[in-house]
Design an enzyme around this catalytic site. Sequence first.
Site, mmCIF file in Angstrom:
data_model
loop_
_atom_site.group_PDB
_atom_site.id
_atom_site.type_symbol
_atom_site.label_atom_id
_atom_site.label_comp_id
_atom_site.label_asym_id
_atom_site.label_seq_id
_atom_site.Cartn_x
_atom_site.Cartn_y
_atom_site.Cartn_z
ATOM 1 N N GLU A 149 0.857 -1.197 0.000
ATOM 2 C CA GLU A 149 0.000 0.000 0.000
ATOM 3 C C GLU A 149 0.890 1.243 0.000
ATOM 4 O O GLU A 149 2.105 1.142 0.218
ATOM 5 C CB GLU A 149 -0.939 -0.004 1.216
ATOM 6 C CG GLU A 149 -2.003 -1.092 1.112
ATOM 7 C CD GLU A 149 -2.951 -1.152 2.291
ATOM 8 O OE1 GLU A 149 -2.892 -0.273 3.167
ATOM 9 O OE2 GLU A 149 -3.733 -2.109 2.347
ATOM 10 N N HIS A 174 -9.251 9.314 2.564
ATOM 11 C CA HIS A 174 -8.794 8.195 1.731
ATOM 12 C C HIS A 174 -8.949 8.625 0.279
ATOM 13 O O HIS A 174 -9.999 9.129 -0.110
ATOM 14 C CB HIS A 174 -9.614 6.937 2.014
ATOM 15 C CG HIS A 174 -8.950 5.695 1.487
ATOM 16 N ND1 HIS A 174 -8.809 5.448 0.146
ATOM 17 C CD2 HIS A 174 -8.355 4.656 2.120
ATOM 18 C CE1 HIS A 174 -8.169 4.299 -0.022
ATOM 19 N NE2 HIS A 174 -7.874 3.798 1.161
ATOM 20 N N ARG A 185 -0.835 8.768 1.499
ATOM 21 C CA ARG A 185 -2.223 9.145 1.238
ATOM 22 C C ARG A 185 -2.489 10.640 1.150
ATOM 23 O O ARG A 185 -3.320 11.083 0.369
ATOM 24 C CB ARG A 185 -3.065 8.629 2.403
ATOM 25 C CG ARG A 185 -3.860 7.482 1.978
ATOM 26 C CD ARG A 185 -4.603 6.928 3.124
ATOM 27 N NE ARG A 185 -4.519 5.499 2.946
ATOM 28 C CZ ARG A 185 -5.004 4.630 3.762
ATOM 29 N NH1 ARG A 185 -5.601 5.027 4.862
ATOM 30 N NH2 ARG A 185 -4.902 3.361 3.513
ATOM 31 N N HIS A 231 -11.700 9.553 6.260
ATOM 32 C CA HIS A 231 -11.444 8.130 6.498
ATOM 33 C C HIS A 231 -10.938 7.829 7.900
ATOM 34 O O HIS A 231 -11.350 6.864 8.517
ATOM 35 C CB HIS A 231 -10.415 7.672 5.460
ATOM 36 C CG HIS A 231 -10.044 6.236 5.526
ATOM 37 N ND1 HIS A 231 -10.950 5.231 5.294
ATOM 38 C CD2 HIS A 231 -8.854 5.622 5.783
ATOM 39 C CE1 HIS A 231 -10.352 4.055 5.398
ATOM 40 N NE2 HIS A 231 -9.083 4.265 5.713
ATOM 41 N N GLU A 271 -8.632 4.064 17.367
ATOM 42 C CA GLU A 271 -8.709 5.299 16.573
ATOM 43 C C GLU A 271 -9.043 6.529 17.416
ATOM 44 O O GLU A 271 -8.692 7.648 17.045
ATOM 45 C CB GLU A 271 -9.731 5.119 15.439
ATOM 46 C CG GLU A 271 -9.643 6.240 14.435
ATOM 47 C CD GLU A 271 -10.400 5.976 13.144
ATOM 48 O OE1 GLU A 271 -10.681 4.798 12.832
ATOM 49 O OE2 GLU A 271 -10.714 6.959 12.457
ATOM 50 N N ARG A 300 -1.194 9.163 8.901
ATOM 51 C CA ARG A 300 -1.038 7.729 9.214
ATOM 52 C C ARG A 300 -0.584 6.936 7.991
ATOM 53 O O ARG A 300 -1.128 7.096 6.895
ATOM 54 C CB ARG A 300 -2.373 7.161 9.698
ATOM 55 C CG ARG A 300 -2.350 5.673 9.932
ATOM 56 C CD ARG A 300 -3.690 5.203 10.416
ATOM 57 N NE ARG A 300 -4.709 5.355 9.412
ATOM 58 C CZ ARG A 300 -5.198 4.366 8.660
ATOM 59 N NH1 ARG A 300 -4.736 3.137 8.812
ATOM 60 N NH2 ARG A 300 -6.141 4.583 7.783
#
Length: 533
Positions: free
Chosen positions: A116, A244, A292, A353, A377, A388
Amino acid sequence: MKQTDFLVIGSGIAGLTYAIKMAGRFPDKKITVVTKAAADETNTKYAQGGIAGVTDFENDSFEKHIEDTLIAGDGLCNPQVVEIVVKEGVQRIRELIEWGAKFDKDADGDYALGMEGGHSEYRILHHKDVTGKEIERTLLEKVKQYPNIEFIKHWFVIELITQHHLGFLVTKSTPDIQCYGVYALNTHNYQIEKILAGTTLLATGGNGQVYRTTTNPSIATGDGVAMVYRAKGRIENMEFIQFHPTALYEPGSGGQAFLITEAVRGDGGILRNRKGEAFMERYDERLDLAPRDIVARAIDSEMKIMGTDHVFLDCRHMDQEKFIHHFPNIYEKCLSIGIDVSKHMIPVAPAAHYSCGGIKTDEWGRTSIRNLYAAGECASTGLHGANRLASNSLLEAMVFGHRAFDEGSKHHVDPLDDALIPDWDAGGTTDPREMILITQSLKELQLIMSDYVGIVRTDVRLERAMKRLDLLWTETEQLYQTTTVSPQLCELRNMISVAFLIVKGAQFRKESRGLHYNTDYPEKSGLLQNIVL
Ligand code: FAD
Ligand code: SIN
């Protein structure tokens, strides 16, 4: 009234890890898990990509995972916490496997590790594209082995009980705030009850519902953060909301946006704009697998340039058999709305997200309030910094669920005598006459946050957001003081508090770093600063 030794608010990965461990260590003590929804209705259940962890020591190393996490965090991670999570995470993953979680393997019987954004190696353990469902299933099965775990579903925790409820003045500078348990609304009979506990763990998850488009389910309303803030505990770095890059764009579908996991890009998916251009090459040399924050901003910029409300994820060139094997859930979902991924590109847009900030904890999950821990979270442990790294949150939730257990198990605290804590006072309230006062305010809140406090921010937008939140707050407080409480009203109130904390954090941060991008301060400041409210 209920009394328990260890109270756990939340039945996701963080809460259940803690509960299982505490129940195993103290068979004679009572562990009470409370959730406002069905047992499995959690962010955990929707996790797709998987859990990051170093399991292939031939190609990967702790050092590499630590380095990737620090790079993604853009200078604000606590390096000590990063090392703890990366190293201890492997033990937690092993435990999860022992408890029955099944992660995909390749033909040789080795774990089929995924890739990822922001990861320098293949290290994501996954169960197809429904990893969270498999984890939640495993944990809920494990819980059944412990008769000393009491599971209370559909109870909405409203407030933490502290000295404030004993009649003492509690402020941010009160040195020794203590938590004695919670007030919770039993939605089976609409009574508000006390749950008194020696030790309480908040594992209430994220807050994506503060935004109009989110990958989070409806439970993600930031209740734990809002409760701690009201109880005068410390909240940290709330401005770092992770969007996201690739939620499925489905106009008019409403509610929770379906996620197209980053692992699809890890397997070769390419982002394209309306003209079909693979635009990531203009933004970052890591292309579609940049961290991200970078990919989400690039998409936001392309959408603005092209005047569109989505871009595309192109999977047409990918091996279709492999795609269906790894991503059966995504394949089916796309087919159900007429998208055959072998022929059509998938329309995607960023969606709120993950909350990187939250209730400030130390390395043992201790909050600033005595006998109150936080994990998962809802907590800000120092792992994520300003952004993150993908698939690090399930790992963090297990590590800190364990650490909170480890620390909490060393200090047994008896619950306070019931007679000392007043019952909930519902005097002067009446049943709400119009739900629209709540539902419309919620829509307004989500619009304010999406339009003014999204991926790209400015001082003017933040100021506007704050002014509008002020009004919503005043109206909602008035409603709260005069009507009988409902989960919807409490959630709205909590979400306004959370939105306030996000905006306040964003206003304090006079720089652009990680997930917080303000065009009035496009550079990083020289100061490495956590914003604590
Ligand atoms: P949750 O799992 O969200 O559980 C929260 C619990 O608290 C729920 O039981 C809820 O009912 C309860 N609760 C909340 N408020 C109250 C209240 N007032 N009263 C009573 N109960 C309350 N992370 C990864 O690492 N890898 C991934 O692949 C990944 N994919 C994701 C995909 C999606 C679509 C989403 C939404 C998230 C993903 N994440 C992923 C993030 C990760 O899933 C979450 O951060 C993590 O599961 C949070 O776990 P948690 O235990 O902290 O909270
Ligand atoms: C995803 O599967 O893309 C989500 C992973 C994460 O949020 O960590």
